[in-house]
Design an enzyme around this catalytic site. Structure first.
Site, short mmCIF file in Angstrom:
data_model
loop_
_atom_site.label_atom_id
_atom_site.label_comp_id
_atom_site.label_asym_id
_atom_site.label_seq_id
_atom_site.Cartn_x
_atom_site.Cartn_y
_atom_site.Cartn_z
N ASP A 1 0.83 -1.21 0.00
CA ASP A 1 0.00 0.00 0.00
C ASP A 1 0.87 1.26 0.00
O ASP A 1 0.55 2.25 -0.66
CB ASP A 1 -0.93 0.00 1.22
CG ASP A 1 -1.92 -1.16 1.17
OD1 ASP A 1 -2.28 -1.59 0.05
OD2 ASP A 1 -2.34 -1.63 2.25
N GLY B 1 2.89 -1.55 12.28
CA GLY B 1 1.66 -0.92 11.80
C GLY B 1 1.76 -0.56 10.34
O GLY B 1 2.82 -0.69 9.72
#
Ligand code: ADP
Ligand code: MG
Length: 299
Positions: free
Chosen positions: A253, A288
């Site tokens: 991403d 994360g």
């Protein structure tokens, strides 16, 4: 009109990462060793990376009318992302529960919720974004017909389209062929090429075949190995930057967000591969996804 904005249409997920020794058996209640929370969903992640790189970015998506949704909306807005076109669904926010076992094996359960209540009407309501966006970014974590309709709408408005065909799933060829940048990782490349793609050589071999879905550029990312760009004539390989990888969620991403930056700034394919490798390598050095993504300043 000189269009500069980026619109990402896709999923928003709240993730629970459980570390546990083993999975429970049926009827058993088993205790995890630890839990961490993460803001995810491919759509949200890619949009956050675009915003963190300073692009004027809009997200089109859906969350549930619950605390998970409102927490993520606030957090995304803090990153500078415009979430005015994220609407509330009459169901739960998309949730993911990821179980990581002691030996590193992973299994996950998702509750699709709001992401799958997106409709073509949501795309119509966001039509003004297509008018001002140079770039439309899509993935496959929302209903297929919405992705296909968004591709059609993007074409109508002369927008450049990035399709990150993840997770790999069937999309009508007619729409795939309208895409400008077709981006897949090894798993997705294997699915669309119908052969195993894990090495650089294997990625090179399926380039021609997968290029039929890319009007401009095919990109195959290969995790820590690097990424391969193919423009129909020339192959460009970019080895991953050597970093101390801590946790790789969101690597792909982050790569897409960086790709968007290089398209908006009209950079060359060499600059594109270099920059996307740099940005995504920073993301894997922290825990994360959205939290770990670098800003221009971090770079
Ligand atoms: N361990 C790593 N070290 C450095 N860069 C990495 C690492 N893992 C991924 N990347 C970068 O992120 C890009 C995308 O990662 P990849 O795992 O292929 O995507 P996805 O998250 O979609 O599976 C890679 O092409 C590479 O540039
Ligand atoms: Mg990967």
């Amino acid at each position: 009109m000189n269009k500069e904005a980026v619109t990402v249409i896709g999923s928003i997920n709240y993730d629970f990462f459980l570390k546990q020794q083993r999975l429970p058996v049926i009827g058993e209640t088993f205790s995890a060793d630890s839990v961490t929370f993460g803001h995810g969903g491919k759509g949200a992640n890619q949009a956050v990376q675009c915003a963190k790189l300073g692009l004027e970015t809009y997200l089109v998506g859906k969350v549930g009318n619950d605390n998970f949704g409102s927490e993520m909306l606030e957090s995304m807005a803090r990153y500078g992302l415009n979430v005015d076109y994220v609407t509330l669904a009459n169901t739960n926010t998309g949730l993911g529960i990821v179980n990581t076992l002691a030996d590193g094996r992973v299994s996950a359960t998702i509750a699709k919720g709001a992401n799958y209540s997106m409709t073509c009407e949501d795309i119509d309501k966001a039509e003004s974004l297509f008018e001002k966006s140079k770039l439309i970014i899509l993935q496959l974590e929302i209903p297929k017909e919405v992705v296909e309709y968004a591709i059609q709408t993007a074409k109508k408005h002369d927008c450049t389209i990035i399709l990150n065909a993840a997770p790999a799933s069937p999309v009508d060829e007619k729409y795939l062929r309208m895409v400008d940048y077709f981006v897949v990782n090894e798993t997705e490349a294997s699915y669309y090429a119908r052969e195993n793609v894990t090495t650089i050589e294997e990625a090179e071999q399926v380039c021609e075949q997968l290029f039929e879905y890319a009007n401009r550029l095919l990109i195959i990312t290969l995790g820590e190995k690097g990424s391969l760009l193919y423009d129909g004539q020339k192959k460009y390989f970019f080895p991953s930057k050597k970093v101390n990888a801590i946790e790789t969620t969101g690597a792909g991403d982050s790569y897409i967000g960086a790709l968007a930056y290089t398209i908006i700034h009209e950079m060359s394919y060499n600059e594109m591969g270099d920059f996307a490798s740099l940005v995504s390598s920073k993301t894997v050095t922290k825990i994360g996804a959205q939290e770990a993504m670098p800003t221009l300043q971090d770079l």
